[in-house]
Motif scaffolding. Structure first.
Motif, mmCIF file in Angstrom:
data_model
loop_
_atom_site.group_PDB
_atom_site.id
_atom_site.type_symbol
_atom_site.label_atom_id
_atom_site.label_comp_id
_atom_site.label_asym_id
_atom_site.label_seq_id
_atom_site.Cartn_x
_atom_site.Cartn_y
_atom_site.Cartn_z
ATOM 1 N N ALA A 245 32.336 40.195 54.150
ATOM 2 C CA ALA A 245 31.231 40.490 53.239
ATOM 3 C C ALA A 245 31.475 39.894 51.856
ATOM 4 O O ALA A 245 30.590 39.257 51.269
ATOM 5 C CB ALA A 245 31.026 41.997 53.139
ATOM 6 N N VAL A 246 32.682 40.074 51.316
ATOM 7 C CA VAL A 246 32.992 39.536 49.992
ATOM 8 C C VAL A 246 32.994 38.012 50.020
ATOM 9 O O VAL A 246 32.522 37.357 49.075
ATOM 10 C CB VAL A 246 34.345 40.075 49.496
ATOM 11 C CG1 VAL A 246 34.770 39.375 48.208
ATOM 12 C CG2 VAL A 246 34.255 41.577 49.258
ATOM 13 N N LYS A 259 31.133 40.243 40.728
ATOM 14 C CA LYS A 259 32.002 41.418 40.644
ATOM 15 C C LYS A 259 32.357 42.004 42.012
ATOM 16 O O LYS A 259 33.093 42.981 42.084
ATOM 17 C CB LYS A 259 31.323 42.517 39.818
ATOM 18 C CG LYS A 259 31.163 42.228 38.344
ATOM 19 C CD LYS A 259 30.571 43.443 37.634
ATOM 20 C CE LYS A 259 30.478 43.230 36.138
ATOM 21 N NZ LYS A 259 29.963 44.438 35.436
ATOM 22 N N ALA A 260 31.838 41.420 43.070
ATOM 23 C CA ALA A 260 31.983 42.039 44.390
ATOM 24 C C ALA A 260 33.437 42.249 44.777
ATOM 25 O O ALA A 260 33.788 43.280 45.372
ATOM 26 C CB ALA A 260 31.272 41.189 45.450
ATOM 27 N N HIS A 261 34.312 41.307 44.452
ATOM 28 C CA HIS A 261 35.695 41.390 44.926
ATOM 29 C C HIS A 261 36.437 42.602 44.353
ATOM 30 O O HIS A 261 37.176 43.275 45.067
ATOM 31 C CB HIS A 261 36.456 40.101 44.603
ATOM 32 C CG HIS A 261 36.666 39.857 43.137
ATOM 33 N ND1 HIS A 261 35.646 39.468 42.293
ATOM 34 C CD2 HIS A 261 37.775 39.951 42.362
ATOM 35 C CE1 HIS A 261 36.121 39.317 41.066
ATOM 36 N NE2 HIS A 261 37.398 39.619 41.082
ATOM 37 N N VAL A 310 43.546 44.565 36.892
ATOM 38 C CA VAL A 310 44.124 43.454 37.652
ATOM 39 C C VAL A 310 43.035 42.708 38.421
ATOM 40 O O VAL A 310 42.967 41.476 38.414
ATOM 41 C CB VAL A 310 45.213 43.968 38.618
ATOM 42 C CG1 VAL A 310 45.660 42.861 39.565
ATOM 43 C CG2 VAL A 310 46.403 44.499 37.840
ATOM 44 N N GLY A 311 42.156 43.467 39.104
ATOM 45 C CA GLY A 311 41.119 42.838 39.901
ATOM 46 C C GLY A 311 40.103 42.080 39.074
ATOM 47 O O GLY A 311 39.639 41.003 39.474
ATOM 48 N N ALA A 324 37.603 36.732 48.557
ATOM 49 C CA ALA A 324 37.942 37.538 49.734
ATOM 50 C C ALA A 324 39.419 37.902 49.728
ATOM 51 O O ALA A 324 39.795 39.036 50.068
ATOM 52 C CB ALA A 324 37.585 36.768 51.008
ATOM 53 N N ALA A 325 40.274 36.962 49.328
ATOM 54 C CA ALA A 325 41.712 37.246 49.256
ATOM 55 C C ALA A 325 42.009 38.297 48.186
ATOM 56 O O ALA A 325 42.835 39.197 48.392
ATOM 57 C CB ALA A 325 42.479 35.952 48.964
ATOM 58 N N SER A 326 41.340 38.194 47.050
ATOM 59 C CA SER A 326 41.529 39.180 45.982
ATOM 60 C C SER A 326 41.050 40.558 46.425
ATOM 61 O O SER A 326 41.705 41.582 46.151
ATOM 62 C CB SER A 326 40.771 38.744 44.724
ATOM 63 O OG SER A 326 41.264 37.520 44.236
ATOM 64 N N PHE A 327 39.909 40.601 47.105
ATOM 65 C CA PHE A 327 39.413 41.863 47.645
ATOM 66 C C PHE A 327 40.420 42.470 48.603
ATOM 67 O O PHE A 327 40.711 43.679 48.547
ATOM 68 C CB PHE A 327 38.089 41.644 48.374
ATOM 69 C CG PHE A 327 37.734 42.744 49.337
ATOM 70 C CD1 PHE A 327 37.145 43.927 48.886
ATOM 71 C CD2 PHE A 327 38.009 42.617 50.699
ATOM 72 C CE1 PHE A 327 36.836 44.951 49.772
ATOM 73 C CE2 PHE A 327 37.706 43.636 51.581
ATOM 74 C CZ PHE A 327 37.117 44.806 51.124
ATOM 75 N N LEU A 328 40.959 41.660 49.506
ATOM 76 C CA LEU A 328 41.912 42.166 50.498
ATOM 77 C C LEU A 328 43.145 42.749 49.824
ATOM 78 O O LEU A 328 43.637 43.814 50.230
ATOM 79 C CB LEU A 328 42.310 41.034 51.452
ATOM 80 C CG LEU A 328 43.288 41.408 52.579
ATOM 81 C CD1 LEU A 328 42.676 42.475 53.478
ATOM 82 C CD2 LEU A 328 43.669 40.171 53.377
#
Length: 349
Positions: A245-246, A259-261, A310-311, A324-328
């Motif tokens: 999704a991200v 901002k989704a991540h 951090v995010g 997507a990697a940042s979200f994970l």
């Protein structure tokens, strides 16, 4: 004075704000803008900074994480229901209906650097109403007997609460109009949007309570049994779904929400924990809200704030892959932190 914001969006697939609508609202918008911008510039900027901070999406995400970390599941359901509705509903018009900010259109002076997003509707006004609605639900739940951990989510329709909400909306609108980033019609639309969010949030709350939490064991402190019964396949599927999704939302093609991540990175652990580990018989242990010490409150505040900083400021998100990697990373870190605390900390029953 025209601001430095963009007159056209940098992404594809959008509709321009209808000129007919602009003509209908123009007299009111121009009159209100002129009145608001007569106020002291420093006052407007300071007020807007406070409003922007207090009505940001990030505030609601931190609150949801805060409640889940402490083990206050009845409040988690209320906060997560609101945040799911808020995140989904408010971004749709922001992404697909483009209206130039007043300072970009030359209809207001810019008091500080403008934003590059659409002005319609005012998400600050929406969040103002929705967060007060959430506050009323939290107070409603806290006022109920401790034996009823999942209380109905209701708006306190007291005259004092309604007047306070109106007062807050008026000052939020004055701040956003006064600095040149919104029209009065944006703020009115923000109130309407808030009503939609609150309706969806309350409906979601009752669905979660009735379908997931009714009849479930209120407490389960057998940690070894809980670890054995963790729904690993469900968690894996949910995680993969979030990553995909991200990736799509922040891809160069879609560019749905930058901002989704980090918003979903903090909200997703709460939703996964709520649906996978707080429903059914084998539940995570909960806390007694009246026996939580100040150190736990401070830690529950510091952890999501640290992840948020951090995010938002440190993790890359220039493409769908990096987002997507940042979200994970945020999601996995958040899950580990809150699960470890819920399972092994002595403050949790």
């Amino acid at each position: 004075m025209t601001g430095r914001g963009s007159a056209i969006p940098k992404y594809r697939f959008y509709l321009d704000f209808p000129e007919q609508w602009d003509d209908v609202f123009s007299y009111m918008d121009n009159a209100v803008t002129q009145w608001c911008q007569r106020l002291n510039n420093t006052f407007l900027v300071v007020l807007d900074q406070l409003v922007t901070f207090g009505t940001s999406i990030e505030v609601g995400v931190v609150i949801s994480f805060f409640f889940f970390y402490l083990g206050l599941d009845s409040l988690v359901i209320a906060a997560s229901s609101v945040m799911m509705a808020l995140v989904v509903v408010t971004q749709v018009p922001k992404r697909f209906l483009w209206r130039r900010r007043p300072h970009v259109a030359g209809r207001a002076k810019m008091l500080y650097d403008g934003t590059l997003t659409s002005s319609f509707p005012s998400r600050a006004v929406t969040c103002c109403v929705v967060y007060l609605y959430l506050l009323s639900g939290i107070l409603e739940i806290l006022s109920r007997p401790e034996k009823d951990p999942v209380a109905p989510f209701r708006l306190l329709w007291s005259p004092a609460f309604i007047l306070f909400t109106i007062w807050a909306v008026v000052w939020t609108s004055i701040a956003r109009i006064g600095v040149g980033v919104h029209y009065a019609s944006d703020c009115i639309a923000g109130v309407v949007q808030a009503g939609i969010v609150c309706y969806i949030a309350e409906t979601t709350y009752y669905i979660i309570v009735n379908a997931c939490c009714q009849g479930a064991a209120p407490f389960h402190a057998d940690r070894a049994l809980l670890l054995h019964h963790i729904n690993w396949p469900g968690l894996a599927i949910a995680t993969i779904t979030g990553v995909v999704a991200v990736f799509v939302l922040e891809s160069d093609l879609v560019q749905y929400w930058s901002k989704a991540h980090f918003v979903l990175g903090l909200l997703y652990p709460v939703l996964c924990g709520l649906f996978l580990f707080c429903c059914g018989y084998h539940q995570l242990p909960r806390a007694n809200m009246y026996n939580i010490d100040i150190h736990q409150f401070l830690l529950a505040t510091a952890v999501p704030l640290l992840l948020l900083v951090v995010g938002r400021n440190c993790l890359p998100h220039s493409s769908g892959k990096t987002a997507a990697a940042s979200f994970l990373l945020l999601h996995v870190t958040g899950m580990i932190v809150i699960m470890w605390h819920r399972l092994f900390h002595d403050s949790i029953i």
